[in-house]
Design an enzyme around this catalytic site. Structure first.
Site, PDB file in Angstrom:
ATOM      1  CD  GLU A  82       3.260 -11.070  17.765  1.00  0.00           C
ATOM      2  OE1 GLU A  82       2.705 -11.505  18.780  1.00  0.00           O
ATOM      3  OE2 GLU A  82       2.695 -10.338  16.934  1.00  0.00           O
TER       4      GLU A  82
ATOM      5  NE  ARG B 104      -2.350  -1.428   3.387  1.00  0.00           N
ATOM      6  CZ  ARG B 104      -2.124  -2.610   3.948  1.00  0.00           C
ATOM      7  NH1 ARG B 104      -2.524  -3.703   3.338  1.00  0.00           N
ATOM      8  NH2 ARG B 104      -1.515  -2.704   5.108  1.00  0.00           N
TER       9      ARG B 104
END
Length: 184
Positions: free
Chosen positions: A104, A67
């Site tokens: 993560e 994006r």
């Protein structure tokens, strides 16, 4: 080319749709498709980003997949600058250079074409949203690895509760955002 007039009074946050429980329960997804689908909103977002980016005097706009390409391409066009895409591993043809970074759970890799950014280039990094800051910090490292100066990172949206802007500040990276949403 038809340019829309500036709209400094336009509430960009009101044009961002919030989708609860996406992609999993408890997450509020900030959807920019409603912002970019509004001609005045998209134009004003790009104008505001360009205004801020101009203060850093970049040679290039470096947009982060995917994006970030939307805003980065519009900014580069409006500012008369080149655009360099930074992509996930394996998406660019030809010779690339890259950097691995921690997620993560696991790692990922960002790449750019060899020679697209060279020593001495002053760049502004662009993405749509700042969450934890990991991807943009990896993009900044990639730029520094080739000898470029990272002047700043620009975002339409900041999710301050996730700590990305603090991580960027701690890393010495100037950060500019247009909208902030609490609650991740």
């Amino acid at each position: 080319m038809i340019a829309l007039p500036p709209r400094p009074d336009l509430d960009l946050a009101a044009l961002v749709r919030t989708i609860p429980d996406f992609p999993k329960p408890g997450i509020f997804f900030r959807d920019i498709t409603t912002l970019i689908g509004d001609a005045a909103g998209f134009s004003e977002s790009v104008r505001r980003l360009c205004e801020r980016a101009a203060a850093y005097r970049p040679d290039l706009i470096v947009a982060v997949e995917a994006r970030g390409f939307l805003f980065g391409a519009a900014m580069a066009t409006a500012m008369g600058l080149g655009l360099v895409p930074v992509r996930k591993a394996g998406k660019l043809p030809g010779v690339t250079i890259g950097v691995d970074y921690e997620l993560e759970y696991g790692t990922d890799r960002l790449e750019l074409h060899e020679g697209a950014v060279v020593a001495g280039h002053r760049v502004v990094l662009v993405d749509d949203l700042l969450a934890t800051g990991g991807t943009i910090l990896a993009a900044a490292q990639l730029m520094r690895n080739v000898g470029a100066e990272v002047a700043a990172a620009m975002f339409v949206i900041d999710l301050p509760d996730l700590g990305g802007s603090e991580r960027l500040a701690a890393a010495g990276l100037a950060c500019e955002t247009l909208i902030a949403f609490d609650g991740g």
